[in-house]
Structure formats: C-alpha cells, structure tokens
Design an enzyme around this catalytic site. Structure first.
Site, PDB file in Angstrom:
ATOM      1  N   ASP A 195       0.805  -1.212   0.000  1.00 24.74           N
ATOM      2  CA  ASP A 195       0.000   0.000   0.000  1.00 24.74           C
ATOM      3  C   ASP A 195       0.844   1.270   0.000  1.00 24.74           C
ATOM      4  O   ASP A 195       2.066   1.220   0.184  1.00 24.74           O
ATOM      5  CB  ASP A 195      -0.948   0.000   1.221  1.00 24.74           C
ATOM      6  CG  ASP A 195      -0.285  -0.509   2.491  1.00 24.74           C
ATOM      7  OD1 ASP A 195       0.957  -0.482   2.569  1.00 24.74           O
ATOM      8  OD2 ASP A 195      -1.002  -0.934   3.400  1.00 24.74           O
ATOM      9  N   ASN A 219      -7.082  -2.769  14.563  1.00 27.49           N
ATOM     10  CA  ASN A 219      -8.479  -3.101  14.265  1.00 27.49           C
ATOM     11  C   ASN A 219      -8.600  -4.322  13.335  1.00 27.49           C
ATOM     12  O   ASN A 219      -9.654  -4.595  12.796  1.00 27.49           O
ATOM     13  CB  ASN A 219      -9.194  -1.894  13.644  1.00 27.49           C
ATOM     14  CG  ASN A 219      -8.571  -1.482  12.310  1.00 27.49           C
ATOM     15  OD1 ASN A 219      -7.643  -2.115  11.814  1.00 27.49           O
ATOM     16  ND2 ASN A 219      -9.092  -0.421  11.716  1.00 27.49           N
ATOM     17  N   HIS A 253      -6.970  -4.764  10.437  1.00 29.63           N
ATOM     18  CA  HIS A 253      -6.808  -4.553   8.995  1.00 29.63           C
ATOM     19  C   HIS A 253      -5.538  -5.226   8.477  1.00 29.63           C
ATOM     20  O   HIS A 253      -4.582  -5.441   9.229  1.00 29.63           O
ATOM     21  CB  HIS A 253      -6.856  -3.059   8.613  1.00 29.63           C
ATOM     22  CG  HIS A 253      -5.672  -2.238   9.020  1.00 29.63           C
ATOM     23  ND1 HIS A 253      -5.775  -0.925   9.426  1.00 29.63           N
ATOM     24  CD2 HIS A 253      -4.337  -2.517   9.069  1.00 29.63           C
ATOM     25  CE1 HIS A 253      -4.577  -0.456   9.690  1.00 29.63           C
ATOM     26  NE2 HIS A 253      -3.674  -1.403   9.483  1.00 29.63           N
ATOM     27  N   GLU A 265      -9.656  -2.024   5.601  1.00 29.59           N
ATOM     28  CA  GLU A 265     -10.214  -1.730   6.917  1.00 29.59           C
ATOM     29  C   GLU A 265     -11.485  -2.544   7.158  1.00 29.59           C
ATOM     30  O   GLU A 265     -12.152  -2.956   6.193  1.00 29.59           O
ATOM     31  CB  GLU A 265     -10.560  -0.235   6.987  1.00 29.59           C
ATOM     32  CG  GLU A 265      -9.370   0.696   6.808  1.00 29.59           C
ATOM     33  CD  GLU A 265      -8.551   0.887   8.082  1.00 29.59           C
ATOM     34  OE1 GLU A 265      -8.429  -0.069   8.884  1.00 29.59           O
ATOM     35  OE2 GLU A 265      -8.021   1.982   8.267  1.00 29.59           O
TER      36      GLU A 265
HETATM   37  C1  F6R Z   1       1.613  -1.376   6.056  1.00 27.18           C
HETATM   38  C2  F6R Z   1       0.314  -2.022   6.163  1.00 27.18           C
HETATM   39  C3  F6R Z   1      -0.469  -2.002   7.429  1.00 27.18           C
HETATM   40  C4  F6R Z   1       0.390  -2.279   8.659  1.00 27.18           C
HETATM   41  C5  F6R Z   1      -0.460  -2.209   9.925  1.00 27.18           C
HETATM   42  C6  F6R Z   1       0.380  -2.377  11.172  1.00 27.18           C
HETATM   43  O1  F6R Z   1       2.148  -1.551   4.773  1.00 27.18           O
HETATM   44  O2  F6R Z   1      -0.156  -2.561   5.200  1.00 27.18           O
HETATM   45  O3  F6R Z   1      -1.509  -2.940   7.354  1.00 27.18           O
HETATM   46  O4  F6R Z   1       0.969  -3.542   8.541  1.00 27.18           O
HETATM   47  O5  F6R Z   1      -1.121  -0.987   9.986  1.00 27.18           O
HETATM   48  O6  F6R Z   1       1.227  -1.281  11.274  1.00 27.18           O
HETATM   49  P1  F6R Z   1       2.407  -1.245  12.345  1.00 27.18           P
HETATM   50  O7  F6R Z   1       3.378  -2.283  11.927  1.00 27.18           O
HETATM   51  O8  F6R Z   1       3.006   0.141  12.213  1.00 27.18           O
HETATM   52  O9  F6R Z   1       1.801  -1.507  13.662  1.00 27.18           O
END
Ligand code: F6R
Length: 241
Positions: free
Chosen positions: A67, A136, A138, A143
């Site tokens: 992403d 959450n 995701h 989401e």
């Molecule tokens: C990042 C992504 C997100 C993160 C998630 C956890 O490329 O796709 O899904 O993996 O938000 O983020 P952190 O590792 O910062 O807790």
C-alpha cells in the site's frame, strides 16, 4: 494457520527474516509482497545484515508493496516509498526497476490500481506476502467494513488507523485519510503468507484472529481460508488462552 510464538521482537524479526531469506535462496527470482509500518523494521534490518554477510542475494527478486498513502509524493519522508528506500532498498542489491510501489501522486487512481494488478500477474503472482496487522484487524489498508474489496483500490482510512499512524507524523491532522492498497483477493492470491504482530497493542487483534470466526469486520480473519499462512507473534501480542 500456523502460529509461531517468539519470546520477543528480536526473535520475531530474525525468524521472519529467515523465512524471507529462505524463500529467496530457494528461488532467487522470487516475487515478494512487502509491508511497511513499525512491525517489519526489525525484519528488514536482519535482511540487510544477511545481505552484508553475503548470505542472501537480492539481485533477481521482484517486489510489490501492499500500500501507499494517497495523495503523497515518493520523496515525502512519511511515504511508504521513502520507508522502503530507507529500511531496505538502498541497503541491498535489489534492482530499482524490480521494485513496485503504488504511486501516491497518480491522478487516475483506478488506472494505477489496474496497472498494479496486471503487473503482479505479469510477474507470475506473489510467492511470499509479508503482512502486519492493524489494531483493528486490517491487513494492507483493508479496513473493517461490511464489504471488502478484492482488488487493488483507493480506500479511506478509519479514524482508529489514522490515530494509530499519527505516531509517524508531527500531528494527527497531517495523517493522510486515503490510501491505495492491494485488495483482499490480491493478498489471498499469494502462494505463501506470513503475518507479523508484536507488542501489547496487537493482542486484541491477534486474539480475535485466532478465536473469532471469519468476518469482514476483522479483515485478517479472511486469511483463514488460505492454505499457507504463518502468524508470527511475540509474547506480548500473543493472548493467554
Ligand atoms: C503497512 C500495512 C499495514 C500495517 C499495519 C500495522 O504496509 O499494510 O496494514 O501492517 O497498519 O502497522 P504497524 O506495523 O506500524 O503496527
């Protein structure tokens, strides 16, 4: 889903890096799906160490990132382009032209997403997808929602994700509220998936993932339909059963 519990973040990072290095050793032309955020930072630094020690060669791998925020330019330090450059690409022998990250500055997002899907397919699909998990539940920026998108798309971030990610920005108002992300179907098409979770803040999401049934309200739960997923978590993120 396999569960690998590590005693701490250091061990989690090393285990994840060993899996990635193993994949690249088995198939030097592997297509890797990459994640950003704080979770994989340790894994990337282990991979850099392995490269410096001459234990892995990244010269033929191809990568696709999950992403990117939208809109954002690649030279913005908060962009995922910048993150990948800083944490991995500039430190290993990967070819720039073999790295693919959605363009946070594109004007036609539908066209950009379609191009990305076609490029993944043209490269033979993703061999190993690395994922983090949001508090959450995701994955990528898919989401929780009533319906999930299968393909790469433009999406809005929930308030909780904006808040969670504000730690990387000077102010919560600076966090982009939109992003381009691989869809759930894009992720599920990967041949092998590892999902990493560390720290207390991920405990609830990991617990739901392991105990609740599949639902679009917890996007990571969809991974249970895939035949080769390994959840790697540290002690803090692992619920006590
Ligand atoms: C990042 C992504 C997100 C993160 C998630 C956890 O490329 O796709 O899904 O993996 O938000 O983020 P952190 O590792 O910062 O807790």
């Amino acid at each position: 889903m396999r569960l690998l519990i590590c005693k701490n973040y250091t061990e989690l990072s090393l285990k994840a890096a060993q899996i990635v290095a193993g994949q690249v050793t088995m198939n030097p032309q592997s297509v890797l799906g990459l994640a950003t955020g704080s979770t994989p930072v340790g894994m990337y630094s282990e991979l850099v160490k392995m490269y410096e020690q001459g234990r892995v060669d990244f010269s033929e791998i191809r990568t696709f990132n999950l992403d990117e925020y939208y809109p954002i330019s690649a030279d913005n330090p908060q962009s995922y382009h910048y993150f990948m450059e800083e944490n991995l690409f500039s430190k290993i022998n990967i070819k720039k032209e073999n790295t693919h990250i959605l363009d946070g500055k594109c004007t036609d997002t539908a066209k950009e997403c379609d191009k990305f899907e076609k490029l993944i397919a043209a490269n033979g699909g993703i061999d190993l997808q690395i994922l983090g998990i949001g508090q959450n539940g995701h994955i990528g920026f898919n989401e929780p929602a009533e319906n999930l998108n299968l393909l790469t798309h433009l999406t809005s971030l929930t308030q909780s994700t904006v808040k969670a990610n504000s730690r990387f920005f000077s102010d919560v108002s600076k966090v982009p509220t939109l992003a381009l992300t691989m869809g759930i179907g894009t992720i599920l098409k990967a041949r092998k998936i590892i999902i990493l979770a560390n720290g207390e803040s991920k405990k609830e999401a990991v617990k739901s993932l392991l105990t609740d049934s599949i639902s679009t309200g917890l996007p990571a739960s969809i991974l249970k339909v895939h035949s080769d997923v390994t959840l790697i978590c540290d002690n803090e993120a692992c619920p006590n059963f």
